[in-house]
Design a protein around this motif. Structure first.
Motif, mmCIF file in Angstrom:
data_model
loop_
_atom_site.group_PDB
_atom_site.id
_atom_site.type_symbol
_atom_site.label_atom_id
_atom_site.label_comp_id
_atom_site.label_asym_id
_atom_site.label_seq_id
_atom_site.Cartn_x
_atom_site.Cartn_y
_atom_site.Cartn_z
ATOM 1 N N ARG A 266 25.641 19.850 32.470
ATOM 2 C CA ARG A 266 25.328 20.098 31.162
ATOM 3 C C ARG A 266 23.743 20.273 30.700
ATOM 4 N NH1 ARG A 266 25.153 18.173 25.524
ATOM 5 N NH2 ARG A 266 23.635 18.189 26.100
ATOM 6 N N SER B 229 32.647 15.902 32.941
ATOM 7 C CA SER B 229 32.824 17.064 33.701
ATOM 8 C C SER B 229 32.107 16.732 35.158
ATOM 9 C CB SER B 229 32.492 18.647 33.477
ATOM 10 O OG SER B 229 31.424 18.603 33.524
ATOM 11 N N ASN C 197 29.773 13.584 28.489
ATOM 12 C CA ASN C 197 29.951 15.251 29.887
ATOM 13 C C ASN C 197 30.935 14.302 31.016
ATOM 14 O OD1 ASN C 197 29.741 17.048 31.652
ATOM 15 N ND2 ASN C 197 27.932 16.930 32.450
ATOM 16 N N VAL D 247 30.457 25.136 29.152
ATOM 17 C CA VAL D 247 30.968 24.332 28.014
ATOM 18 C C VAL D 247 32.141 24.443 27.479
ATOM 19 C CG1 VAL D 247 29.665 23.325 26.502
ATOM 20 C CG2 VAL D 247 27.957 23.632 27.866
ATOM 21 N N GLU E 202 33.672 20.541 27.689
ATOM 22 C CA GLU E 202 33.711 19.345 27.624
ATOM 23 C C GLU E 202 32.599 18.562 26.919
ATOM 24 O OE1 GLU E 202 34.221 20.633 30.601
ATOM 25 O OE2 GLU E 202 36.366 19.990 30.929
ATOM 26 N N ALA E 203 31.263 19.008 26.872
ATOM 27 C CA ALA E 203 30.119 18.862 26.558
ATOM 28 C C ALA E 203 29.861 19.735 25.488
ATOM 29 C CB ALA E 203 29.253 18.045 27.773
ATOM 30 N N LYS F 99 22.751 16.683 30.474
ATOM 31 C CA LYS F 99 23.718 15.311 30.384
ATOM 32 C C LYS F 99 23.949 15.851 32.559
ATOM 33 C CE LYS F 99 24.946 14.499 26.474
ATOM 34 N NZ LYS F 99 26.565 14.452 24.787
#
Length: 264
Positions: free
Chosen positions: A217, A213, A211, A138, A140-141, A104
């Motif tokens: 990811r 951010s 994702n 990691v 947020e995802a 992502k």
């Protein structure tokens, strides 16, 4: 028992269907990153960018590439993943099923939908295991797993990730995809460093957040089976399909296509 594993890990995996293994692929992170880069540059026949109207970013995924991307096979065989799988599944035999890459890019708004792996596959058994390992830090995802869902009486109907269409016709065998957040289910989720891995049963309901951010990811997943796993027919096409496999219901996966990684 491998030094990375304690009895608590085994109990959590058996009870909850998911457990965090710190540093499982710690020594293979750079190698797996190289493999992911090659996979993106040279996608296989199952590759997808999961393009969905109204969504931003890019969500690339591809699977069944370990046989053509040397970095993947080398990382699998040089890591302790087969030993750890044997401990968690309580199986003396560990056999390869397939690999899966999920990337992502920053700002990818599409979440990985809730699903169980098992109903997509042509394999059935109590001794099954997936490993999801991020190659970037990691938060947020993260991967999310519903505790205890691997023991539900009915499996969840598989759907296509972008269209959300049913993967095959349901004749009462499956349950509809639930909404774990709305239904108050116990969701397991961890902040993870590159090389950490979540180990989970094929029947554990799981998904992953979008994702949001500003960093990529990248995740490498590996699917293995134990000694009780057998080929089973589904109501429709499976994913991965493995055309021409010639296996019959009740047989173990053919070892020339799905090599045995460990036999104790």
């Amino acid at each position: 028992m491998h030094p990375l594993i304690t009895q608590d890990h085994i109990e959590h995996f058996q009870r909850d269907g998911a457990v965090l293994i710190k540093g499982l692929f710690k020594g293979q992170v750079d190698q797996l990153r190289q493999g992911v880069a090659q996979n993106i540059a040279e996608p296989g026949p199952y590759a997808s960018n999961n393009e969905k109207a109204g969504q931003t970013g890019r969500f690339f995924d591809d699977y069944c590439n370990w046989g053509r991307i040397a970095d993947f096979e080398d990382a699998i065989r040089s890591s302790p993943v087969a030993e750890v799988a044997a401990d968690l599944m309580q199986s003396d035999r560990v056999q390869m099923f397939h690999d899966h890459v999920l990337v992502k890019e920053p700002g990818t708004s599409m979440a990985t939908p809730w699903h169980q792996d098992g109903p997509y596959y042509f394999v059935e058994g109590r001794q099954t295991i997936s490993f999801w390992s991020p190659l970037d830090p990691v938060k947020e995802a993260a991967l999310r797993c519903v505790a205890g869902s691997h023991r539900w009486e009915k499996e969840v109907l598989p759907t296509r990730w972008v269209s959300q269409e049913d993967f095959f016709a349901d004749e009462g065998q499956y349950m509809a995809v639930p909404d774990p957040d709305a239904e108050g289910m116990t969701i397991l989720e961890w902040e993870m460093e590159p090389g950490d891995a979540v180990a989970f049963d094929y029947k554990t309901l799981h998904g992953a957040r979008a994702n949001t951010s500003k960093t990529r990811r990248r995740a490498f997943s590996l699917r293995l089976v134990g000694e009780d796993a057998r080929y089973v027919e589904r109501p429709g096409p499976t994913s991965p399909p493995y055309p021409g496999h010639e296996m019959q219901p009740g047989q173990r996966l053919r070892e020339d296509w799905f090599p045995v990684l460990l036999q104790r």
